[in-house]
Design a protein around this motif. Structure first.
Motif, PDB file in Angstrom:
ATOM      1  N   SER A  65       0.829  -1.206   0.000  1.00 46.75           N
ATOM      2  CA  SER A  65       0.000   0.000   0.000  1.00 46.75           C
ATOM      3  C   SER A  65       0.865   1.258   0.000  1.00 46.75           C
ATOM      4  O   SER A  65       2.064   1.184   0.300  1.00 46.75           O
ATOM      5  CB  SER A  65      -0.909  -0.017   1.232  1.00 46.75           C
ATOM      6  OG  SER A  65      -1.847  -1.063   1.107  1.00 46.75           O
TER       7      SER A  65
ATOM      8  N   ARG B 149      -8.155  11.780  -8.688  1.00 47.44           N
ATOM      9  CA  ARG B 149      -7.816  10.480  -8.088  1.00 47.44           C
ATOM     10  C   ARG B 149      -6.473   9.944  -8.572  1.00 47.44           C
ATOM     11  O   ARG B 149      -6.249   8.739  -8.691  1.00 47.44           O
ATOM     12  CB  ARG B 149      -8.927   9.460  -8.297  1.00 47.44           C
ATOM     13  CG  ARG B 149      -9.362   9.263  -9.718  1.00 47.44           C
ATOM     14  CD  ARG B 149     -10.701   8.505  -9.711  1.00 47.44           C
ATOM     15  NE  ARG B 149     -11.358   8.602 -10.981  1.00 47.44           N
ATOM     16  CZ  ARG B 149     -11.208   7.742 -11.969  1.00 47.44           C
ATOM     17  NH1 ARG B 149     -10.414   6.715 -11.822  1.00 47.44           N
ATOM     18  NH2 ARG B 149     -11.851   7.910 -13.093  1.00 47.44           N
TER      19      ARG B 149
ATOM     20  N   GLY C 156      -3.078   8.439  -8.706  1.00 47.45           N
ATOM     21  CA  GLY C 156      -2.593   7.356  -7.840  1.00 47.45           C
ATOM     22  C   GLY C 156      -3.466   6.113  -7.906  1.00 47.45           C
ATOM     23  O   GLY C 156      -3.039   5.044  -7.493  1.00 47.45           O
ATOM     24  N   ALA C 157      -4.693   6.248  -8.439  1.00 46.64           N
ATOM     25  CA  ALA C 157      -5.581   5.089  -8.599  1.00 46.64           C
ATOM     26  C   ALA C 157      -5.083   4.241  -9.779  1.00 46.64           C
ATOM     27  O   ALA C 157      -4.321   4.726 -10.624  1.00 46.64           O
ATOM     28  CB  ALA C 157      -7.011   5.564  -8.836  1.00 46.64           C
ATOM     29  N   PRO C 158      -5.518   2.979  -9.860  1.00 48.17           N
ATOM     30  CA  PRO C 158      -4.982   2.107 -10.924  1.00 48.17           C
ATOM     31  C   PRO C 158      -5.167   2.672 -12.337  1.00 48.17           C
ATOM     32  O   PRO C 158      -4.285   2.482 -13.188  1.00 48.17           O
ATOM     33  CB  PRO C 158      -5.786   0.806 -10.745  1.00 48.17           C
ATOM     34  CG  PRO C 158      -6.152   0.790  -9.307  1.00 48.17           C
ATOM     35  CD  PRO C 158      -6.369   2.226  -8.912  1.00 48.17           C
TER      36      PRO C 158
ATOM     37  N   ASN D 164       2.345  -0.073  -6.199  1.00 49.21           N
ATOM     38  CA  ASN D 164       1.106  -0.480  -5.518  1.00 49.21           C
ATOM     39  C   ASN D 164       0.446  -1.694  -6.162  1.00 49.21           C
ATOM     40  O   ASN D 164      -0.073  -2.565  -5.478  1.00 49.21           O
ATOM     41  CB  ASN D 164       0.078   0.653  -5.567  1.00 49.21           C
ATOM     42  CG  ASN D 164       0.490   1.861  -4.751  1.00 49.21           C
ATOM     43  OD1 ASN D 164       1.525   1.856  -4.112  1.00 49.21           O
ATOM     44  ND2 ASN D 164      -0.325   2.894  -4.783  1.00 49.21           N
ATOM     45  N   TYR D 165       0.407  -1.717  -7.504  1.00 51.89           N
ATOM     46  CA  TYR D 165      -0.603  -2.542  -8.183  1.00 51.89           C
ATOM     47  C   TYR D 165      -0.051  -3.779  -8.880  1.00 51.89           C
ATOM     48  O   TYR D 165      -0.686  -4.323  -9.781  1.00 51.89           O
ATOM     49  CB  TYR D 165      -1.379  -1.657  -9.173  1.00 51.89           C
ATOM     50  CG  TYR D 165      -2.007  -0.476  -8.487  1.00 51.89           C
ATOM     51  CD1 TYR D 165      -2.842  -0.660  -7.388  1.00 51.89           C
ATOM     52  CD2 TYR D 165      -1.749   0.829  -8.906  1.00 51.89           C
ATOM     53  CE1 TYR D 165      -3.409   0.411  -6.716  1.00 51.89           C
ATOM     54  CE2 TYR D 165      -2.317   1.914  -8.253  1.00 51.89           C
ATOM     55  CZ  TYR D 165      -3.137   1.690  -7.158  1.00 51.89           C
ATOM     56  OH  TYR D 165      -3.698   2.756  -6.498  1.00 51.89           O
TER      57      TYR D 165
ATOM     58  N   ASP E  90      -5.591   8.143  -0.960  1.00 50.82           N
ATOM     59  CA  ASP E  90      -4.573   7.123  -0.666  1.00 50.82           C
ATOM     60  C   ASP E  90      -5.206   5.901  -0.012  1.00 50.82           C
ATOM     61  O   ASP E  90      -4.791   4.764  -0.258  1.00 50.82           O
ATOM     62  CB  ASP E  90      -3.510   7.674   0.295  1.00 50.82           C
ATOM     63  CG  ASP E  90      -2.462   8.524  -0.408  1.00 50.82           C
ATOM     64  OD1 ASP E  90      -2.344   8.438  -1.643  1.00 50.82           O
ATOM     65  OD2 ASP E  90      -1.765   9.276   0.290  1.00 50.82           O
TER      66      ASP E  90
ATOM     67  N   ARG F 200      -8.290   4.708  -0.273  1.00 46.99           N
ATOM     68  CA  ARG F 200      -9.040   3.879  -1.239  1.00 46.99           C
ATOM     69  C   ARG F 200      -8.067   2.969  -1.996  1.00 46.99           C
ATOM     70  O   ARG F 200      -8.331   1.778  -2.202  1.00 46.99           O
ATOM     71  CB  ARG F 200      -9.801   4.767  -2.228  1.00 46.99           C
ATOM     72  CG  ARG F 200     -11.120   5.304  -1.670  1.00 46.99           C
ATOM     73  CD  ARG F 200     -11.987   5.895  -2.775  1.00 46.99           C
ATOM     74  NE  ARG F 200     -11.419   7.127  -3.329  1.00 46.99           N
ATOM     75  CZ  ARG F 200     -11.495   8.326  -2.747  1.00 46.99           C
ATOM     76  NH1 ARG F 200     -12.085   8.448  -1.565  1.00 46.99           N
ATOM     77  NH2 ARG F 200     -10.969   9.394  -3.310  1.00 46.99           N
ATOM     78  N   ASN F 201      -6.929   3.532  -2.396  1.00 44.83           N
ATOM     79  CA  ASN F 201      -5.933   2.731  -3.112  1.00 44.83           C
ATOM     80  C   ASN F 201      -5.318   1.680  -2.189  1.00 44.83           C
ATOM     81  O   ASN F 201      -5.069   0.541  -2.602  1.00 44.83           O
ATOM     82  CB  ASN F 201      -4.848   3.637  -3.690  1.00 44.83           C
ATOM     83  CG  ASN F 201      -5.425   4.668  -4.647  1.00 44.83           C
ATOM     84  OD1 ASN F 201      -6.456   4.415  -5.274  1.00 44.83           O
ATOM     85  ND2 ASN F 201      -4.795   5.826  -4.740  1.00 44.83           N
TER      86      ASN F 201
ATOM     87  N   LEU G 141      -7.538  -1.339  -1.925  1.00 38.17           N
ATOM     88  CA  LEU G 141      -7.422  -2.181  -3.135  1.00 38.17           C
ATOM     89  C   LEU G 141      -6.176  -3.047  -3.073  1.00 38.17           C
ATOM     90  O   LEU G 141      -6.204  -4.243  -3.389  1.00 38.17           O
ATOM     91  CB  LEU G 141      -7.262  -1.270  -4.360  1.00 38.17           C
ATOM     92  CG  LEU G 141      -8.425  -0.939  -5.247  1.00 38.17           C
ATOM     93  CD1 LEU G 141      -7.935  -0.049  -6.392  1.00 38.17           C
ATOM     94  CD2 LEU G 141      -9.028  -2.230  -5.805  1.00 38.17           C
TER      95      LEU G 141
END
Ligand SMILES: Nc1ncnc2c1ncn2[C@@H]1O[C@H](COP(=O)(O)OP(=O)(O)OP(=O)(O)O)[C@@H](O)[C@H]1O
Ligand SMILES: [Mg+2]
Length: 225
Positions: free
Chosen positions: A29, A76, A78-80, A135-136, A190, A192-193, A196
């Motif tokens: 994260s 947003r 930083g989100a995927p 992160n992803y 941050d 919310r990410n 995930l």
């Protein structure tokens, strides 16, 4: 027994095979310590000689603010879907394929400008191990699944939530946010990410406990026990 930093070094050293470059992924994260762990691993593994390990952060695949504005996604960041995930997967595929080619350039992320920067991260032909972090890495949706299939192993930074949020807020402040804005960003977009990413933890090959990560100043971790 949870792994120590020395265990992590030994495990990373075993990843490359003759004639084939290995790629180690580090997921976790926001603020969990991915970059700190990657930098420590690369520094220790390389030592003073010719570098055989390169550090390629996923951060370089942030879309630029101008493109996020065009897409209406700036709020947003930083989100995927604010990364060029397919571009990242293509770079990792190229890194696997081109062991003996010239330098492969990866983009970096400039934290003051908060923008990606092309050509910032050279991967020399001598790099038999690439450490990539973000992160992803373990997301299973869309092009992220292609990323996972390029990685020999993925390790997950398992820092406990309160400490992770504390470090993240402190870092936002260091890079110019007011204490209120830093907390709002860490607990809003941050978080919310982070949720995930936390949901992908079970897909990792190894969970790295916070005690195994040397601190940000690069000093050796204290002995366990
Ligand atoms: N052992 C430690 N003790 C205290 N602070 C630390 C320690 N390790 C890392 N930090 C700090 O915590 C913050 C987050 O660490 P780091 O940047 O490595 O995380 P990250 O997972 O790469 O975050 P991001 O997802 O935002 O890129 C940094 O400011 C770093 O200096
Ligand atoms: Mg980082």
């Amino acid at each position: 027994m949870p792994p120590t930093f020395q265990d992590l070094l030994a495990r990373a050293r075993r990843l490359p095979r003759p004639g084939r470059r290995a790629i180690l992924g580090i997921a976790g994260s926001p603020g969990a310590g991915k970059s700190t762990l990657a930098e420590s691993l690369v520094r220790e593994l390389n030592g003073p000689g010719e570098p055989w390990v390169a550090h390629v952060p996923m951060d370089g695949f942030h879309l630029a603010d101008a493109e996020l504005d065009r897409l209406g996604r700036r709020d947003r960041k930083g989100a995927p879907d604010t990364f060029d995930a397919a571009g990242y997967a293509a770079l990792l595929e190229r890194l696997r394929a081109e062991r003996y080619d010239d330098v492969v350039y990866a983009p970096g992320f400039e934290r003051v400008l908060e923008q990606p920067l092309a050509g910032a991260v050279p991967v020399p032909p001598s790099a038999r191990l690439v450490v990539t972090e973000g992160n992803y890495l373990l997301l299973e949706s869309g092009p992220w699944a292609r990323v996972r299939s390029c990685l020999d192993e993925v390790w997950f930074c398992g820092l406990e939530e309160p400490e992770r949020v504390r470090r993240l807020v402190a870092r936002h402040e260091r890079f110019g946010k007011s204490p209120e804005d830093a907390a709002a960003w860490a607990l809003g977009p941050d978080q919310r990410n982070a949720d995930l990413v936390a949901a992908t933890r079970h897909l990792a090959d190894l969970v790295v406990p916070a005690q195994a990560v040397p601190d940000a100043r690069g000093s050796a971790p204290s002995a366990p026990g």
